[in-house]
Design a protein around this motif. Structure first.
Motif, PDB file in Angstrom:
ATOM      1  N   MET A   1       0.851  -1.184   0.000  1.00  0.00           N
ATOM      2  CA  MET A   1       0.000   0.000   0.000  1.00  0.00           C
ATOM      3  C   MET A   1       0.886   1.233   0.000  1.00  0.00           C
TER       4      MET A   1
ATOM      5  N   ALA B   1       3.600   2.094   2.871  1.00  0.00           N
ATOM      6  CA  ALA B   1       3.210   2.160   4.270  1.00  0.00           C
ATOM      7  C   ALA B   1       2.915   0.774   4.847  1.00  0.00           C
ATOM      8  N   TYR B   2       2.348  -0.121   4.025  1.00  0.00           N
ATOM      9  CA  TYR B   2       1.984  -1.460   4.498  1.00  0.00           C
ATOM     10  C   TYR B   2       2.302  -2.487   3.423  1.00  0.00           C
TER      11      TYR B   2
ATOM     12  N   TRP C   1     -11.125  -5.103  -0.744  1.00  0.00           N
ATOM     13  CA  TRP C   1     -11.069  -5.324   0.711  1.00  0.00           C
ATOM     14  C   TRP C   1     -10.821  -4.012   1.451  1.00  0.00           C
ATOM     15  N   GLY C   2     -10.079  -3.081   0.833  1.00  0.00           N
ATOM     16  CA  GLY C   2      -9.745  -1.824   1.508  1.00  0.00           C
ATOM     17  C   GLY C   2     -10.964  -0.956   1.766  1.00  0.00           C
ATOM     18  N   THR C   3     -11.789  -0.787   0.751  1.00  0.00           N
ATOM     19  CA  THR C   3     -12.977   0.053   0.926  1.00  0.00           C
ATOM     20  C   THR C   3     -14.060  -0.665   1.722  1.00  0.00           C
TER      21      THR C   3
ATOM     22  N   TRP D   1      -9.611  -0.244   8.409  1.00  0.00           N
ATOM     23  CA  TRP D   1      -8.523  -1.224   8.547  1.00  0.00           C
ATOM     24  C   TRP D   1      -7.214  -0.589   8.979  1.00  0.00           C
ATOM     25  N   GLN D   2      -6.919   0.619   8.459  1.00  0.00           N
ATOM     26  CA  GLN D   2      -5.620   1.223   8.748  1.00  0.00           C
ATOM     27  C   GLN D   2      -5.491   1.557  10.241  1.00  0.00           C
TER      28      GLN D   2
END
Lengths: 128, 128
Positions: free
Chosen positions: B42, B51-52, B105-107, B112-113
């Motif tokens: 990410m 960042a991830y 999956w993110g939206t 999640w963050q």
């Protein structure tokens, strides 16, 4: 326009974009002409920063396609075009360093980074 | 050991690593046990920093596999194992935030963050 926080990004999260979303995303010149698509991005190992996008451009059905590494700073995400806009024309790209598509294109062309930096800071980009 | 400039990186160039090389690379715990592999990274849209890493772990032949986003700073490249070493145990990973594998999956998991940051700064990581 001229914002990296476009639709591609929103599919992931507000501040972040997934590498597999960046890969394959279309790239346009400022006039809206297609310049190809992003094959991959080159990430700095120590600072973890994206330094270059590797543009896939040219050829037909993948035959004759070349890799064009361009500085990441040349790209802006354009929500209207659902792709990135590169701050260069097709002619400037055609004159840029290019490499045959191969998984090991980076090691086979050890000087690519210096060549790319030189080109995008050079006379082809008077405003840079 | 504990160096991001491993074989994966050397296949590209000394200071940079290609996103498509990072994706699919194995991840181990400090004892050498497999923790899965990197599905994607990410990237921060404004600063262009990774960042991830999104770790793919669990399941059998892809069925039941989950995505585990982990802070990029938890990873070091290990030349001996040809993969990344995560500074966490399998038990710590099993307790970490996980998400069903899906392109969006993110939206679908908007928080999640924050959840991931909280976990990796929390009591499961007393030395952090």
């Amino acid at each position: 326009m001229s914002d990296r926080s476009g639709d591609v990004a929103r599919r992931e999260t507000g501040a972040l974009i997934s590498s597999d979303k960046v890969e394959g995303t279309a790239v346009y010149d400022p006039a809206g002409n297609s310049l190809g698509s992003i094959h991959s991005v080159m990430i700095g190992k120590t600072d973890g920063k994206v330094a270059y996008a590797v543009l896939s451009f040219g050829g037909f059905l993948g035959i004759g396609t070349d890799y064009y590494p361009i500085p990441w700073a040349q790209l802006r995400y354009d929500t209207a075009q659902h792709g990135y806009v590169a701050l260069l024309t097709k002619e400037q790209l055609e004159g840029a360093p290019r490499y045959e598509t191969a998984p090991d294109w980076g090691t086979r062309n050890a000087g690519w980074q210096a060549d790319v930096d030189r080109y995008y800071r050079g006379p082809a980009f008077p405003s840079a």
